[in-house]
Design an enzyme around this catalytic site. Structure first.
Site, PDB file in Angstrom:
ATOM      1  CB  CYS A 161      -0.797   0.077   1.203  1.00 34.29           C
ATOM      2  SG  CYS A 161      -0.447   0.011   2.805  1.00 34.29           S
ATOM      3  CG  HIS A 216      -4.562  -0.019   4.043  1.00 41.28           C
ATOM      4  ND1 HIS A 216      -3.590  -0.830   3.240  1.00 41.28           N
ATOM      5  CD2 HIS A 216      -5.585   0.468   3.216  1.00 41.28           C
ATOM      6  CE1 HIS A 216      -4.316  -0.933   2.152  1.00 41.28           C
ATOM      7  NE2 HIS A 216      -5.269  -0.107   1.939  1.00 41.28           N
ATOM      8  CD  GLN A 228      -7.820  -0.770  -1.071  1.00 39.35           C
ATOM      9  OE1 GLN A 228      -6.935  -0.637   0.028  1.00 39.35           O
ATOM     10  NE2 GLN A 228      -8.868  -1.223  -1.063  1.00 39.35           N
TER      11      GLN A 228
END
Length: 263
Positions: A161, A216, A228
């Site tokens: 990520c 994240h 993402q």
């Protein structure tokens, strides 16, 4: 005999005069009748004649005249000021409406966003800022469908990520771009952004595994969507920020790229 006739005539005359005096149809004096008719006509004319109201104009004192004159001048000046054409209208007449309204959609959106920060840019700086944003978006969208790779930072190996975000922004900003999601979240050069103020290119952060403040990160694309690299076994994808899962784990947003931070 003559005496009887005389008495009879007198009695008849007396009776005649009594009847004449008692009769309602006695002759009326002509002059009095004319006077009554004349007075009746005059009364009728008075009733028909409109009543004239006489109002005398009040005389103004010298002070009142001065105040009235001053008020009139003020109202005249105000009317002239409000009736003047604005510079925008004059310039529109001179150069044409189309030339004034000619702006690309990208510049219009940027102007609206920058108006809130009070930042003024030259034309060259504006173009450089727009080019940097477009470059970041192009890099990100070019990785769609590629597999998640823990620790990956290259299109050849795949991305995790934060590796995806680092790859998109590292060459476009002045400061050293951090590598992990938690470091990006705490970066001093990145301004915190409220969720309702999100713009295309802002970073959105989540806490999924309770590692630090944020573990994240994705990049907001507008219209409630963000790109993402989710996790092992998944490909880089576009997700909806409004989904229950992401709303539950959402912790905040940061703006990395601004007119002041681009190279």
């Amino acid at each position: 005999m003559r005496l009887l006739i005389t008495l009879f005539i007198l009695a008849f005359a007396q009776l005649f005069f009594n009847v004449a005096a008692a009769s309602p149809h006695a002759p009326v004096n002509a002059s009095s009748l004319k006077a009554e008719k004349k007075s009746a006509r005059e009364d009728e004319r008075r009733k028909r004649r409109p009543v004239k109201t006489t109002t005398k104009k009040s005389r103004l004192t010298a002070v009142q005249k001065f105040k009235l004159k001053k008020q009139t001048k003020t109202e005249t000046a105000l009317h002239k000021t409000t009736s003047k054409k604005s510079p925008l209208k004059l310039s529109a007449k001179k150069y044409g409406h189309q030339r004034l309204a000619k702006k690309t959609p990208e510049i219009a959106v940027d102007d609206e966003a920058l108006a809130l920060t009070g930042i003024k840019m030259s034309k060259a700086h504006r173009q450089r800022y727009q080019k940097a944003r477009e470059t970041a978006m192009t890099k990100l969208m070019g990785q769609l469908g590629k597999p998640y790779q823990w620790g990956g930072t290259s299109p050849h190996t795949g991305f995790d990520c934060s590796g995806l975000v680092w790859y998109a922004y590292k060459d476009l900003v002045k400061f050293k771009f951090p590598r992990t999601a938690n470091e990006m979240y705490h970066l001093r050069d990145a301004a915190p952004i409220k969720r309702e103020m999100l713009e295309k290119g802002d970073l959105v952060f989540f806490r999924i595994n309770n590692r630090g403040a944020a573990d994240h990160v994705g990049v907001y694309l507008g219209n409630g969507k963000f790109i993402q690299s989710p996790r092992t076994g998944k490909d880089i994808q576009i997700s909806a920020l409004g989904e229950d899962y992401w709303q539950k784990h959402y912790v905040g947003a940061r703006r990395m790229m601004t007119p002041k931070t681009i190279r």
